[in-house]
Design a protein around this motif. Structure first.
Motif, PDB file in Angstrom:
ATOM      1  N   GLN A 136     -51.568  21.353  18.857  1.00  0.00           N
ATOM      2  CA  GLN A 136     -50.552  20.903  18.838  1.00  0.00           C
ATOM      3  C   GLN A 136     -50.271  20.150  16.954  1.00  0.00           C
ATOM      4  OE1 GLN A 136     -50.016  18.515  22.104  1.00  0.00           O
ATOM      5  NE2 GLN A 136     -48.423  19.389  22.667  1.00  0.00           N
ATOM      6  N   LYS A 166     -41.934  17.022  19.183  1.00  0.00           N
ATOM      7  CA  LYS A 166     -42.090  17.577  20.590  1.00  0.00           C
ATOM      8  C   LYS A 166     -41.193  18.703  20.466  1.00  0.00           C
ATOM      9  CE  LYS A 166     -44.196  13.813  23.272  1.00  0.00           C
ATOM     10  NZ  LYS A 166     -43.891  12.852  24.398  1.00  0.00           N
ATOM     11  N   LEU A 167     -39.809  18.512  20.130  1.00  0.00           N
ATOM     12  CA  LEU A 167     -39.017  19.634  20.303  1.00  0.00           C
ATOM     13  C   LEU A 167     -39.364  20.732  19.203  1.00  0.00           C
ATOM     14  CD1 LEU A 167     -36.305  21.018  20.831  1.00  0.00           C
ATOM     15  CD2 LEU A 167     -35.348  19.269  19.160  1.00  0.00           C
ATOM     16  N   ASP A 170     -42.190  22.491  20.614  1.00  0.00           N
ATOM     17  CA  ASP A 170     -41.646  23.528  21.519  1.00  0.00           C
ATOM     18  C   ASP A 170     -40.976  24.936  20.991  1.00  0.00           C
ATOM     19  OD1 ASP A 170     -42.547  21.926  23.845  1.00  0.00           O
ATOM     20  OD2 ASP A 170     -40.573  20.802  24.257  1.00  0.00           O
ATOM     21  N   LEU A 171     -40.229  24.807  20.191  1.00  0.00           N
ATOM     22  CA  LEU A 171     -39.528  25.661  19.506  1.00  0.00           C
ATOM     23  C   LEU A 171     -40.554  26.663  18.857  1.00  0.00           C
ATOM     24  CD1 LEU A 171     -36.550  23.928  17.748  1.00  0.00           C
ATOM     25  CD2 LEU A 171     -36.580  25.553  19.788  1.00  0.00           C
ATOM     26  N   GLU A 172     -41.628  26.006  18.179  1.00  0.00           N
ATOM     27  CA  GLU A 172     -42.737  26.988  17.412  1.00  0.00           C
ATOM     28  C   GLU A 172     -43.432  27.796  18.608  1.00  0.00           C
ATOM     29  OE1 GLU A 172     -44.593  28.134  13.803  1.00  0.00           O
ATOM     30  OE2 GLU A 172     -42.505  27.150  14.697  1.00  0.00           O
ATOM     31  N   GLU A 173     -43.884  27.297  19.784  1.00  0.00           N
ATOM     32  CA  GLU A 173     -44.147  28.128  20.927  1.00  0.00           C
ATOM     33  C   GLU A 173     -43.428  29.122  21.280  1.00  0.00           C
ATOM     34  OE1 GLU A 173     -46.883  28.999  23.939  1.00  0.00           O
ATOM     35  OE2 GLU A 173     -47.171  27.450  22.378  1.00  0.00           O
ATOM     36  N   GLU A 174     -42.236  29.089  21.434  1.00  0.00           N
ATOM     37  CA  GLU A 174     -41.373  30.192  21.666  1.00  0.00           C
ATOM     38  C   GLU A 174     -41.570  30.922  20.547  1.00  0.00           C
ATOM     39  OE1 GLU A 174     -37.278  28.863  22.247  1.00  0.00           O
ATOM     40  OE2 GLU A 174     -37.867  27.572  23.977  1.00  0.00           O
TER      41      GLU A 174
END
Length: 282
Positions: A136, A166-167, A170-174
């Motif tokens: 992360q 964290k947002l 999360d967007l990067e994970e997508e």
């Protein structure tokens, strides 16, 4: 004080520590193609110089040796020859950030609070991946860019991600999931008998390497080729049982046993790709 450091997470980690330690510091972030010129540009000045997570050529090393007031900390095996100089320390047992932390924390007590940050960077850069925060942290470095990342963590070295971070993560994970779903992998066997996979991708080299190694346990390592960059960057990732740093050294690169890379130019790039492309699509 002047800091010259590498352009990855480990290099940024060094900049975080140096910025937190010194009230006045000028930071240069560079890759291997630019490091010698960058060092040469500042050698004529009076400032003390730190060089971290990156090495210099023999010619520049001799100039540094004559000048003095320089410290170099690196951990890449290809730079081990620099240990002949008293101002250089090259040790592959830990990352550049850890080396700098051990050096600076002796005289800068306020850096003690960066011990956890240093450990997280070390976990990622040595490809240990025992701490989930390290992936992360690397993603956040990619999202923010080095200068915003350095400013953020030099002010607060705790590896505790804020709600907005964290947002972003999360967007990067997508994005990563969508990106890797579009990629085609190719397989082959190298001259040493190791099975490998390669993909053409300009982003997320480490993420893709980890994903492909988990998905294909029979392959010894992965090559990620950034064909849109010139010189072309080739990243290598393994589980550690295949020494990809040794492979990278054959092409003038380097790195660690599980994570390494090199660059190639025309016509070498096309020759390499044509050789790989004759292998079977997986």
């Amino acid at each position: 004080m002047i800091l010259i450091t590498h352009d990855d997470l480990d290099g940024a980690g060094c900049a975080v520590l140096a910025t937190a330690a010194y009230d006045k510091i000028l930071v240069y972030i560079c890759n291997y193609a630019a490091v010698n010129d960058t060092v040469l540009d500042v050698l004529s000045g009076p400032d003390e110089i730190l060089i971290t997570d990156i090495s210099v050529s023999p010619e520049i090393a001799e100039k540094i040796d004559r000048r003095g007031s320089v410290k170099l900390f690196d951990h890449h095996k290809t730079a081990a020859w620099l240990n002949r100089y008293p101002w250089a320390k090259v040790d592959s047992s830990c990352c550049g950030t850890m080396h700098l932390f051990n050096y600076l924390s002796q005289s800068h007590r306020r850096l003690k609070k960066y011990q956890d940050f240093t450990a997280v960077v070390n976990d990622y850069d040595l490809w240990l991946h025992k701490d989930p925060r390290s992936r992360q942290l690397n993603r956040l470095h990619y999202i923010l860019g080095p200068h915003r990342f350095i400013k953020r963590f030099s002010a607060d070295g705790r590896v505790r991600f804020r709600p907005e971070e964290k947002l972003l993560l999360d967007l990067e994970e997508e994005k990563i999931r969508e990106y890797r779903a579009m990629l085609a992998g190719y397989e082959g066997v190298d001259r040493y008998g190791n099975k490998y996979l390669f993909v053409f991708a300009e982003r997320y080299a480490s993420e893709l390497g980890k994903f492909l190694l988990e998905k294909h346990p029979d392959y010894g390592y992965v090559m990620i080729i950034n064909a849109r960059q010139y010189p072309t960057k080739v990243s290598l990732r393994s589980r550690g049982d295949v020494d990809v740093a040794a492979i990278a050294r054959e092409y003038g690169g380097g790195g660690h046993k599980a994570a390494a890379g090199f660059v190639v130019k025309e016509p070498g790039y096309r020759a390499l790709v044509q050789g790989w492309a004759r292998d079977t699509k997986s």
